[in-house]
Design a protein around this motif. Structure first.
Motif, PDB file in Angstrom:
ATOM      1  N   LYS A  59       0.818  -1.217   0.000  1.00  0.00           N
ATOM      2  CA  LYS A  59       0.000   0.000   0.000  1.00  0.00           C
ATOM      3  C   LYS A  59       0.849   1.263   0.000  1.00  0.00           C
ATOM      4  O   LYS A  59       0.299   2.365   0.051  1.00  0.00           O
ATOM      5  CB  LYS A  59      -0.920   0.008   1.228  1.00  0.00           C
ATOM      6  CG  LYS A  59      -1.950  -1.108   1.239  1.00  0.00           C
ATOM      7  CD  LYS A  59      -2.860  -1.000   2.457  1.00  0.00           C
ATOM      8  CE  LYS A  59      -3.903  -2.106   2.446  1.00  0.00           C
ATOM      9  NZ  LYS A  59      -4.787  -2.039   3.636  1.00  0.00           N
ATOM     10  N   ARG A  60       2.173   1.095  -0.059  1.00  0.00           N
ATOM     11  CA  ARG A  60       3.094   2.245  -0.029  1.00  0.00           C
ATOM     12  C   ARG A  60       2.807   3.125   1.180  1.00  0.00           C
ATOM     13  O   ARG A  60       2.832   4.356   1.087  1.00  0.00           O
ATOM     14  CB  ARG A  60       3.011   3.099  -1.297  1.00  0.00           C
ATOM     15  CG  ARG A  60       2.890   2.422  -2.628  1.00  0.00           C
ATOM     16  CD  ARG A  60       3.949   1.441  -2.999  1.00  0.00           C
ATOM     17  NE  ARG A  60       3.900   1.184  -4.426  1.00  0.00           N
ATOM     18  CZ  ARG A  60       3.234   0.182  -4.983  1.00  0.00           C
ATOM     19  NH1 ARG A  60       2.530  -0.647  -4.218  1.00  0.00           N
ATOM     20  NH2 ARG A  60       3.254   0.018  -6.294  1.00  0.00           N
ATOM     21  N   THR A  61       2.509   2.536   2.300  1.00  0.00           N
ATOM     22  CA  THR A  61       2.058   3.274   3.464  1.00  0.00           C
ATOM     23  C   THR A  61       2.866   2.905   4.705  1.00  0.00           C
ATOM     24  O   THR A  61       3.190   1.730   4.919  1.00  0.00           O
ATOM     25  CB  THR A  61       0.565   3.013   3.723  1.00  0.00           C
ATOM     26  OG1 THR A  61      -0.187   3.435   2.570  1.00  0.00           O
ATOM     27  CG2 THR A  61       0.069   3.798   4.925  1.00  0.00           C
ATOM     28  N   VAL A  62       3.168   3.925   5.502  1.00  0.00           N
ATOM     29  CA  VAL A  62       3.812   3.728   6.787  1.00  0.00           C
ATOM     30  C   VAL A  62       2.865   4.250   7.858  1.00  0.00           C
ATOM     31  O   VAL A  62       2.136   5.221   7.637  1.00  0.00           O
ATOM     32  CB  VAL A  62       5.183   4.422   6.847  1.00  0.00           C
ATOM     33  CG1 VAL A  62       5.058   5.925   6.704  1.00  0.00           C
ATOM     34  CG2 VAL A  62       5.922   4.063   8.119  1.00  0.00           C
ATOM     35  N   TYR A  63       2.868   3.576   8.998  1.00  0.00           N
ATOM     36  CA  TYR A  63       1.967   3.907  10.087  1.00  0.00           C
ATOM     37  C   TYR A  63       2.744   4.223  11.361  1.00  0.00           C
ATOM     38  O   TYR A  63       3.871   3.769  11.553  1.00  0.00           O
ATOM     39  CB  TYR A  63       1.024   2.730  10.386  1.00  0.00           C
ATOM     40  CG  TYR A  63       0.249   2.243   9.194  1.00  0.00           C
ATOM     41  CD1 TYR A  63       0.695   1.155   8.442  1.00  0.00           C
ATOM     42  CD2 TYR A  63      -0.940   2.856   8.803  1.00  0.00           C
ATOM     43  CE1 TYR A  63      -0.004   0.690   7.346  1.00  0.00           C
ATOM     44  CE2 TYR A  63      -1.653   2.397   7.706  1.00  0.00           C
ATOM     45  CZ  TYR A  63      -1.180   1.319   6.983  1.00  0.00           C
ATOM     46  OH  TYR A  63      -1.882   0.869   5.887  1.00  0.00           O
ATOM     47  N   LEU A  64       2.108   4.985  12.232  1.00  0.00           N
ATOM     48  CA  LEU A  64       2.650   5.204  13.566  1.00  0.00           C
ATOM     49  C   LEU A  64       1.497   5.064  14.557  1.00  0.00           C
ATOM     50  O   LEU A  64       0.619   5.927  14.620  1.00  0.00           O
ATOM     51  CB  LEU A  64       3.292   6.582  13.693  1.00  0.00           C
ATOM     52  CG  LEU A  64       3.987   6.837  15.043  1.00  0.00           C
ATOM     53  CD1 LEU A  64       5.225   5.931  15.170  1.00  0.00           C
ATOM     54  CD2 LEU A  64       4.390   8.296  15.197  1.00  0.00           C
ATOM     55  N   GLN A  65       1.501   3.954  15.275  1.00  0.00           N
ATOM     56  CA  GLN A  65       0.504   3.734  16.319  1.00  0.00           C
ATOM     57  C   GLN A  65       1.040   4.355  17.595  1.00  0.00           C
ATOM     58  O   GLN A  65       2.126   3.981  18.062  1.00  0.00           O
ATOM     59  CB  GLN A  65       0.259   2.238  16.515  1.00  0.00           C
ATOM     60  CG  GLN A  65      -0.707   1.916  17.644  1.00  0.00           C
ATOM     61  CD  GLN A  65      -2.116   2.376  17.361  1.00  0.00           C
ATOM     62  OE1 GLN A  65      -2.664   2.131  16.290  1.00  0.00           O
ATOM     63  NE2 GLN A  65      -2.741   3.039  18.336  1.00  0.00           N
ATOM     64  N   MET A  66       0.277   5.284  18.145  1.00  0.00           N
ATOM     65  CA  MET A  66       0.707   6.007  19.332  1.00  0.00           C
ATOM     66  C   MET A  66      -0.254   5.708  20.477  1.00  0.00           C
ATOM     67  O   MET A  66      -1.435   6.045  20.393  1.00  0.00           O
ATOM     68  CB  MET A  66       0.754   7.508  19.054  1.00  0.00           C
ATOM     69  CG  MET A  66       1.617   7.871  17.853  1.00  0.00           C
ATOM     70  SD  MET A  66       1.780   9.648  17.609  1.00  0.00           S
ATOM     71  CE  MET A  66       0.103  10.072  17.163  1.00  0.00           C
ATOM     72  N   ASN A  67       0.258   5.060  21.505  1.00  0.00           N
ATOM     73  CA  ASN A  67      -0.540   4.716  22.673  1.00  0.00           C
ATOM     74  C   ASN A  67      -0.023   5.446  23.906  1.00  0.00           C
ATOM     75  O   ASN A  67       1.103   5.952  23.911  1.00  0.00           O
ATOM     76  CB  ASN A  67      -0.494   3.206  22.925  1.00  0.00           C
ATOM     77  CG  ASN A  67      -1.064   2.397  21.782  1.00  0.00           C
ATOM     78  OD1 ASN A  67      -1.987   2.834  21.088  1.00  0.00           O
ATOM     79  ND2 ASN A  67      -0.519   1.209  21.566  1.00  0.00           N
ATOM     80  N   SER A  68      -0.844   5.484  24.941  1.00  0.00           N
ATOM     81  CA  SER A  68      -0.455   6.132  26.200  1.00  0.00           C
ATOM     82  C   SER A  68       0.111   7.523  25.944  1.00  0.00           C
ATOM     83  O   SER A  68       1.174   7.890  26.465  1.00  0.00           O
ATOM     84  CB  SER A  68       0.576   5.260  26.942  1.00  0.00           C
ATOM     85  OG  SER A  68       0.057   3.982  27.199  1.00  0.00           O
ATOM     86  N   LEU A  69      -0.595   8.278  25.144  1.00  0.00           N
ATOM     87  CA  LEU A  69      -0.099   9.604  24.755  1.00  0.00           C
ATOM     88  C   LEU A  69       0.004  10.539  25.944  1.00  0.00           C
ATOM     89  O   LEU A  69      -0.801  10.484  26.884  1.00  0.00           O
ATOM     90  CB  LEU A  69      -0.999  10.199  23.682  1.00  0.00           C
ATOM     91  CG  LEU A  69      -0.776   9.624  22.284  1.00  0.00           C
ATOM     92  CD1 LEU A  69      -1.958   9.885  21.377  1.00  0.00           C
ATOM     93  CD2 LEU A  69       0.502  10.201  21.671  1.00  0.00           C
ATOM     94  N   LYS A  70       1.018  11.387  25.869  1.00  0.00           N
ATOM     95  CA  LYS A  70       1.301  12.355  26.923  1.00  0.00           C
ATOM     96  C   LYS A  70       1.237  13.767  26.339  1.00  0.00           C
ATOM     97  O   LYS A  70       1.456  13.950  25.137  1.00  0.00           O
ATOM     98  CB  LYS A  70       2.700  12.119  27.496  1.00  0.00           C
ATOM     99  CG  LYS A  70       2.930  10.719  28.039  1.00  0.00           C
ATOM    100  CD  LYS A  70       4.382  10.552  28.479  1.00  0.00           C
ATOM    101  CE  LYS A  70       4.648   9.154  29.011  1.00  0.00           C
ATOM    102  NZ  LYS A  70       6.066   8.983  29.428  1.00  0.00           N
ATOM    103  N   PRO A  71       0.985  14.765  27.163  1.00  0.00           N
ATOM    104  CA  PRO A  71       0.968  16.151  26.645  1.00  0.00           C
ATOM    105  C   PRO A  71       2.273  16.516  25.925  1.00  0.00           C
ATOM    106  O   PRO A  71       2.232  17.273  24.946  1.00  0.00           O
ATOM    107  CB  PRO A  71       0.776  16.989  27.906  1.00  0.00           C
ATOM    108  CG  PRO A  71      -0.001  16.104  28.812  1.00  0.00           C
ATOM    109  CD  PRO A  71       0.544  14.717  28.564  1.00  0.00           C
ATOM    110  N   GLU A  72       3.384  15.970  26.362  1.00  0.00           N
ATOM    111  CA  GLU A  72       4.660  16.279  25.713  1.00  0.00           C
ATOM    112  C   GLU A  72       4.805  15.636  24.353  1.00  0.00           C
ATOM    113  O   GLU A  72       5.775  15.901  23.638  1.00  0.00           O
ATOM    114  CB  GLU A  72       5.839  15.879  26.615  1.00  0.00           C
ATOM    115  CG  GLU A  72       5.770  14.462  27.136  1.00  0.00           C
ATOM    116  CD  GLU A  72       5.193  14.391  28.548  1.00  0.00           C
ATOM    117  OE1 GLU A  72       4.183  15.082  28.817  1.00  0.00           O
ATOM    118  OE2 GLU A  72       5.747  13.635  29.373  1.00  0.00           O
TER     119      GLU A  72
END
Length: 118
Positions: free
Chosen positions: A77-90
């Protein structure tokens, strides 16, 4: 010239999750497979920093996101992903997709805003 299209940013509360996507629709498969794909971010008043990168099966993460973020790619799919968990204000900032061809040749996406409220 490749046009990287990013999506998935938004506003989320601390502890929440977001998944970013970046599609390189004009890159042929054989080239895309050999590209290092990465996500960078830039917080207000700060320099752009590397968040995560992936080439073949190898990944690299900034210390600040290890264990919380996962980078992956779907070459078909010519696609890169970034799964972001436990996000912080920083983690707040503009997230940019980067496609690196080697020898200093690279493309950047337009950026997608991620805002994490406390």
């Amino acid at each position: 010239q490749e046009h990287l299209v990013e999506s998935g940013g938004g506003l989320v509360q601390a502890g929440g999750s977001l998944k970013l996507s970046c599609k390189a629709s004009r890159t042929i498969l054989s080239v895309f497979i050999s590209n290092t794909m990465a996500w960078y971010r830039q917080a207000p008043g700060k320099e752009r920093e590397l968040v995560a990168s992936i080439i073949y099966g190898s990944t690299n993460y900034a210390d600040s996101v290890k264990g919380r973020f996962t980078i992956s790619r779907d070459n078909t799919k010519r696609t890169v992903y970034l799964q972001m968990n436990s996000l912080k204000p920083e983690d707040t900032g503009v997230y940019y997709c980067n496609q690196y061809f080697g020898s200093g040749n690279e493309n950047w996406g337009q950026g997608t805003q991620v805002t994490v409220s406390s």
